[in-house]
Design an enzyme around this catalytic site. Sequence first.
Site, short mmCIF file in Angstrom:
data_model
loop_
_atom_site.label_atom_id
_atom_site.label_comp_id
_atom_site.label_asym_id
_atom_site.label_seq_id
_atom_site.Cartn_x
_atom_site.Cartn_y
_atom_site.Cartn_z
N HIS A 41 -33.00 -19.79 -3.54
CA HIS A 41 -32.42 -18.44 -3.53
C HIS A 41 -32.70 -17.71 -2.22
CE1 HIS A 41 -36.38 -16.82 -4.95
NE2 HIS A 41 -35.97 -15.75 -4.31
N ASP A 86 -35.10 -24.22 -8.06
CA ASP A 86 -35.11 -23.22 -6.99
C ASP A 86 -35.88 -23.78 -5.80
OD1 ASP A 86 -34.69 -20.91 -5.60
OD2 ASP A 86 -36.10 -19.69 -6.75
N SER A 182 -40.86 -14.62 -1.79
CA SER A 182 -40.13 -15.79 -2.28
C SER A 182 -40.12 -16.91 -1.26
CB SER A 182 -38.67 -15.42 -2.55
OG SER A 182 -38.54 -14.65 -3.70
#
Length: 236
Positions: A41, A86, A182
């Site tokens: 992402h 992910d 992230s």
Amino acid sequence: VIGGDECNINEHRFLVALYTSRTLFCGGTLINQEWVLTAAHCNMEDIQIKLGMHSKKVPNEDEQKRVPKEKFFCLSSKKLYLWDKDIMLIRLDSPVKNSAHIAPLSLPSSPPSVGSVCRTMGWGRISSTKETYPDVPHCVNINLLEYEMCRAPYPEFELPATSRTLCAGILEGGKDTCVGDSGGPLICNGQFQGIASWGDHPCAQPHKPAAYTKVFDHLDWIENIIAGNTDASCPP
């Protein structure tokens, strides 16, 4: 990172910063001279990768910039949920040499165990209520929890009963990764076990730990892609 402290300048030589235009939006991990592992992402059109960085304002002498030459995703036939697969591998446009503030982190040799103390890091928000971003990466120690601890608090996500994600945090709250972290690493007992994937907002709430992509379950895929077998399949 909420509830942490400035990382030691020598403890994050593998940590990279992903920028788009002039905004640092994700972290990543250098796993060899030519490859960075991050979260899917974190994919953006114009990524710039900074290696060997500590302070955003005061560059290290050995800081390096790269752009992606190729990007690889772990595609599965299943519907691609935010929390599934992910993971993204980025091949750098040219290799980097080890230097004072740059060195890769090796892939894990054994799976992580629940109860481990894990260290995570990044340039993400340091306040769960305000949009405060630090100039230097922050580091924090959190615990590896049972996966169910990440499934139970989020019934609306209808998460699968088993998953290739790790759950990590502090049940009483106060320590967590946050927006901007992230793609960064979760390092348990010295081994690179997770990639920061998703968590609740505000960050660091009690009983709301965060999810990290489980690196160990994706080793075959990672090693295949790096070896040039680009149609390697993902773990089911």
